[in-house]
Design a protein around this motif. Structure first.
Motif, PDB file in Angstrom:
ATOM      1  N   PRO A   1      28.610   0.240 -11.748  1.00  0.00           N
ATOM      2  CA  PRO A   1      27.375   0.725 -11.704  1.00  0.00           C
ATOM      3  C   PRO A   1      27.154   1.910 -10.902  1.00  0.00           C
ATOM      4  O   PRO A   1      26.321   2.726 -11.468  1.00  0.00           O
ATOM      5  CB  PRO A   1      26.542  -0.586 -11.084  1.00  0.00           C
ATOM      6  CG  PRO A   1      27.434  -1.849 -11.394  1.00  0.00           C
ATOM      7  CD  PRO A   1      28.784  -1.305 -11.375  1.00  0.00           C
ATOM      8  N   LEU A   2      27.691   2.091  -9.765  1.00  0.00           N
ATOM      9  CA  LEU A   2      27.405   3.406  -9.017  1.00  0.00           C
ATOM     10  C   LEU A   2      27.872   4.401  -9.642  1.00  0.00           C
ATOM     11  O   LEU A   2      27.368   5.344  -9.992  1.00  0.00           O
ATOM     12  CB  LEU A   2      28.015   3.079  -7.724  1.00  0.00           C
ATOM     13  CG  LEU A   2      27.670   4.472  -6.583  1.00  0.00           C
ATOM     14  CD1 LEU A   2      26.150   4.665  -6.719  1.00  0.00           C
ATOM     15  CD2 LEU A   2      28.408   4.206  -5.222  1.00  0.00           C
ATOM     16  N   PHE A   3      29.123   4.179 -10.313  1.00  0.00           N
ATOM     17  CA  PHE A   3      29.946   5.482 -11.193  1.00  0.00           C
ATOM     18  C   PHE A   3      29.094   5.708 -12.328  1.00  0.00           C
ATOM     19  O   PHE A   3      28.882   6.916 -12.458  1.00  0.00           O
ATOM     20  CB  PHE A   3      31.214   5.092 -11.149  1.00  0.00           C
ATOM     21  CG  PHE A   3      32.140   5.923 -11.967  1.00  0.00           C
ATOM     22  CD1 PHE A   3      32.116   7.242 -11.518  1.00  0.00           C
ATOM     23  CD2 PHE A   3      33.022   5.507 -13.075  1.00  0.00           C
ATOM     24  CE1 PHE A   3      32.712   8.476 -11.988  1.00  0.00           C
ATOM     25  CE2 PHE A   3      33.682   6.696 -13.872  1.00  0.00           C
ATOM     26  CZ  PHE A   3      33.704   8.065 -13.245  1.00  0.00           C
ATOM     27  N   ALA A   4      28.771   4.846 -13.209  1.00  0.00           N
ATOM     28  CA  ALA A   4      27.755   5.079 -14.146  1.00  0.00           C
ATOM     29  C   ALA A   4      26.785   5.709 -13.898  1.00  0.00           C
ATOM     30  O   ALA A   4      26.063   6.631 -14.608  1.00  0.00           O
ATOM     31  CB  ALA A   4      27.588   3.745 -14.834  1.00  0.00           C
ATOM     32  N   ALA A   5      25.846   5.330 -12.757  1.00  0.00           N
ATOM     33  CA  ALA A   5      24.722   6.061 -12.402  1.00  0.00           C
ATOM     34  C   ALA A   5      24.905   7.332 -12.006  1.00  0.00           C
ATOM     35  O   ALA A   5      24.301   8.329 -12.126  1.00  0.00           O
ATOM     36  CB  ALA A   5      23.935   5.188 -11.081  1.00  0.00           C
ATOM     37  N   PHE A   6      26.096   7.642 -11.044  1.00  0.00           N
ATOM     38  CA  PHE A   6      26.584   8.798 -10.649  1.00  0.00           C
ATOM     39  C   PHE A   6      26.739   9.844 -11.806  1.00  0.00           C
ATOM     40  O   PHE A   6      26.097  10.954 -11.831  1.00  0.00           O
ATOM     41  CB  PHE A   6      27.774   8.897  -9.899  1.00  0.00           C
ATOM     42  CG  PHE A   6      28.509  10.195  -9.595  1.00  0.00           C
ATOM     43  CD1 PHE A   6      27.801  10.926  -8.621  1.00  0.00           C
ATOM     44  CD2 PHE A   6      29.541  10.500 -10.221  1.00  0.00           C
ATOM     45  CE1 PHE A   6      28.471  12.235  -8.180  1.00  0.00           C
ATOM     46  CE2 PHE A   6      30.125  11.710  -9.902  1.00  0.00           C
ATOM     47  CZ  PHE A   6      29.584  12.772  -9.047  1.00  0.00           C
ATOM     48  N   LYS A   7      27.355   9.401 -12.858  1.00  0.00           N
ATOM     49  CA  LYS A   7      27.461  10.463 -14.097  1.00  0.00           C
ATOM     50  C   LYS A   7      26.179  10.668 -14.625  1.00  0.00           C
ATOM     51  O   LYS A   7      26.021  11.832 -14.851  1.00  0.00           O
ATOM     52  CB  LYS A   7      28.474   9.657 -14.900  1.00  0.00           C
ATOM     53  CG  LYS A   7      29.879   9.637 -14.403  1.00  0.00           C
ATOM     54  CD  LYS A   7      31.142   9.030 -15.586  1.00  0.00           C
ATOM     55  CE  LYS A   7      30.658   7.909 -16.270  1.00  0.00           C
ATOM     56  NZ  LYS A   7      31.741   7.509 -17.179  1.00  0.00           N
TER      57      LYS A   7
ATOM     58  N   GLN B   1      22.002  -1.535 -14.060  1.00  0.00           N
ATOM     59  CA  GLN B   1      23.050  -2.464 -14.269  1.00  0.00           C
ATOM     60  C   GLN B   1      23.086  -3.426 -13.235  1.00  0.00           C
ATOM     61  O   GLN B   1      24.158  -3.755 -12.795  1.00  0.00           O
ATOM     62  CB  GLN B   1      24.376  -1.485 -14.272  1.00  0.00           C
ATOM     63  CG  GLN B   1      24.410  -0.564 -15.415  1.00  0.00           C
ATOM     64  CD  GLN B   1      25.926  -0.163 -15.631  1.00  0.00           C
ATOM     65  OE1 GLN B   1      26.980  -0.099 -14.651  1.00  0.00           O
ATOM     66  NE2 GLN B   1      26.096   0.780 -16.514  1.00  0.00           N
ATOM     67  N   GLY B   2      21.830  -3.997 -12.965  1.00  0.00           N
ATOM     68  CA  GLY B   2      21.692  -4.897 -11.875  1.00  0.00           C
ATOM     69  C   GLY B   2      21.887  -4.488 -10.514  1.00  0.00           C
ATOM     70  O   GLY B   2      21.788  -5.381  -9.531  1.00  0.00           O
ATOM     71  N   HIS B   3      21.811  -3.235 -10.147  1.00  0.00           N
ATOM     72  CA  HIS B   3      21.955  -2.825  -8.809  1.00  0.00           C
ATOM     73  C   HIS B   3      20.873  -2.053  -8.534  1.00  0.00           C
ATOM     74  O   HIS B   3      20.090  -1.302  -9.344  1.00  0.00           O
ATOM     75  CB  HIS B   3      23.187  -2.065  -8.732  1.00  0.00           C
ATOM     76  CG  HIS B   3      24.444  -2.596  -8.503  1.00  0.00           C
ATOM     77  ND1 HIS B   3      25.088  -2.484  -7.413  1.00  0.00           N
ATOM     78  CD2 HIS B   3      25.092  -3.474  -9.256  1.00  0.00           C
ATOM     79  CE1 HIS B   3      26.286  -2.975  -7.448  1.00  0.00           C
ATOM     80  NE2 HIS B   3      26.253  -3.710  -8.705  1.00  0.00           N
ATOM     81  N   HIS B   4      20.262  -2.153  -7.256  1.00  0.00           N
ATOM     82  CA  HIS B   4      18.832  -1.600  -6.783  1.00  0.00           C
ATOM     83  C   HIS B   4      19.316  -0.204  -6.268  1.00  0.00           C
ATOM     84  O   HIS B   4      20.113  -0.129  -5.359  1.00  0.00           O
ATOM     85  CB  HIS B   4      18.153  -2.340  -5.680  1.00  0.00           C
ATOM     86  CG  HIS B   4      18.030  -3.836  -6.270  1.00  0.00           C
ATOM     87  ND1 HIS B   4      18.699  -4.718  -6.475  1.00  0.00           N
ATOM     88  CD2 HIS B   4      16.667  -3.956  -6.914  1.00  0.00           C
ATOM     89  CE1 HIS B   4      17.931  -5.892  -6.734  1.00  0.00           C
ATOM     90  NE2 HIS B   4      16.740  -5.486  -7.280  1.00  0.00           N
TER      91      HIS B   4
ATOM     92  N   ASP C   1      22.943  -2.529  -3.034  1.00  0.00           N
ATOM     93  CA  ASP C   1      23.630  -3.745  -3.324  1.00  0.00           C
ATOM     94  C   ASP C   1      25.150  -3.479  -2.943  1.00  0.00           C
ATOM     95  O   ASP C   1      25.902  -4.444  -3.078  1.00  0.00           O
ATOM     96  CB  ASP C   1      23.464  -4.214  -4.741  1.00  0.00           C
ATOM     97  CG  ASP C   1      22.239  -4.709  -5.004  1.00  0.00           C
ATOM     98  OD1 ASP C   1      21.734  -5.411  -4.375  1.00  0.00           O
ATOM     99  OD2 ASP C   1      21.533  -4.039  -6.070  1.00  0.00           O
ATOM    100  N   GLY C   2      25.525  -2.400  -2.642  1.00  0.00           N
ATOM    101  CA  GLY C   2      26.983  -2.008  -2.560  1.00  0.00           C
ATOM    102  C   GLY C   2      27.709  -1.995  -3.613  1.00  0.00           C
ATOM    103  O   GLY C   2      27.379  -2.604  -4.516  1.00  0.00           O
ATOM    104  N   ASP C   3      28.741  -1.070  -3.980  1.00  0.00           N
ATOM    105  CA  ASP C   3      29.616  -0.947  -5.010  1.00  0.00           C
ATOM    106  C   ASP C   3      30.697  -0.098  -4.501  1.00  0.00           C
ATOM    107  O   ASP C   3      30.868   0.995  -4.991  1.00  0.00           O
ATOM    108  CB  ASP C   3      28.958  -0.254  -6.173  1.00  0.00           C
ATOM    109  CG  ASP C   3      29.733  -0.173  -7.447  1.00  0.00           C
ATOM    110  OD1 ASP C   3      30.754  -0.398  -7.455  1.00  0.00           O
ATOM    111  OD2 ASP C   3      29.240   0.208  -8.614  1.00  0.00           O
ATOM    112  N   ASN C   4      31.793  -0.645  -3.777  1.00  0.00           N
ATOM    113  CA  ASN C   4      32.999  -0.045  -3.445  1.00  0.00           C
ATOM    114  C   ASN C   4      33.770   0.614  -4.488  1.00  0.00           C
ATOM    115  O   ASN C   4      34.469   1.586  -4.608  1.00  0.00           O
ATOM    116  CB  ASN C   4      33.871  -0.924  -2.621  1.00  0.00           C
ATOM    117  CG  ASN C   4      33.161  -1.260  -1.270  1.00  0.00           C
ATOM    118  OD1 ASN C   4      32.320  -0.516  -0.801  1.00  0.00           O
ATOM    119  ND2 ASN C   4      33.635  -2.059  -0.334  1.00  0.00           N
ATOM    120  N   ALA C   5      33.737  -0.501  -5.755  1.00  0.00           N
ATOM    121  CA  ALA C   5      34.450   0.012  -6.898  1.00  0.00           C
ATOM    122  C   ALA C   5      33.912   1.327  -7.580  1.00  0.00           C
ATOM    123  O   ALA C   5      34.636   2.216  -7.799  1.00  0.00           O
ATOM    124  CB  ALA C   5      34.361  -1.092  -7.910  1.00  0.00           C
ATOM    125  N   GLY C   6      32.610   1.439  -7.596  1.00  0.00           N
ATOM    126  CA  GLY C   6      32.082   2.420  -8.099  1.00  0.00           C
ATOM    127  C   GLY C   6      32.504   3.886  -7.399  1.00  0.00           C
ATOM    128  O   GLY C   6      32.645   4.817  -7.523  1.00  0.00           O
TER     129      GLY C   6
END
Length: 192
Positions: free
Chosen positions: A28-34, A82-85, A115-120
């Motif tokens: 989610p964080l990577f998708a949002a960043f892009k 994608q389910g993340h705030h 919500d945290g997203d280390n993978a992102g």
């Protein structure tokens, strides 16, 4: 291939294809960043349009006096992505000349994921395609680069890179507790 074989193949192959696509999706964080930062090149109007398309909830806007030596302005939006705030923030920063650095104008796009997203965050670091220029406890890394003919090139001398008409990019990834954040800034010399 008989109808029965085709049906059996479809029953076995289709779930495998769906599972493969599910695992191939960006965190989610990577998708949002892009979507909000990279694709918009952090330009405030483009970030605003993308944020408003995802959520019309503007939570804050602020600006300094435009005549101040260092003038800044920005806005933030909250959204469920994608389910993340997330909170998406976009802004500008204009600074006066100092020492051997010219007056600059900059744009920034930041995203915080409560919500945290280390993978992102790891995917964003890999996206930078340059080594981190700094790593501090609690910070995933800072990446400074220039874009040259569509390729990211690491910056070793920011004071020189910021004088280039194309300027330089700075990407910072951090985590505090469960909060994961990314900030993409583009700084270049101010017009004469």
């Amino acid at each position: 291939m008989s109808m029965r074989q085709a049906l059996r193949f479809g029953c076995v192959a289709l779930p495998a294809l769906v599972a493969t696509n599910a695992f191939a999706a960006d965190p989610p964080l990577f998708a949002a960043f892009k979507k909000f930062c990279a694709d918009t090149k952090a330009e405030p109007d483009a970030v605003k349009a993308a944020a408003l398309a995802a959520s019309s909830k503007n939570v804050a806007s602020a600006a300094t006096d435009k005549k101040a030596p260092a003038a800044a302005a920005g806005s933030s939006w909250t959204l469920l992505f994608q389910g993340h705030h997330l909170t998406v923030t976009s802004g500008t920063l204009n600074t006066p000349a100092a020492a051997n650095i010219p007056a600059t104008k900059g744009v920034t796009c930041a995203i915080t994921d409560s919500d945290g997203d280390n993978a992102g965050a790891s995917a964003i670091g890999a996206w930078a395609k340059v080594p981190a220029t700094a790593e501090v406890g609690g910070v995933f890394g800072t990446y400074s680069y220039q874009e040259k003919n569509g390729v990211r090139v690491g910056v070793k001398a920011p004071d020189k890179a910021v004088k280039d008409p194309e300027g330089m990019w700075n990407l910072t990834l951090s985590q505090v507790g469960k909060l994961t954040a990314v900030n993409l800034a583009h700084v270049k010399p101010a017009s004469p």
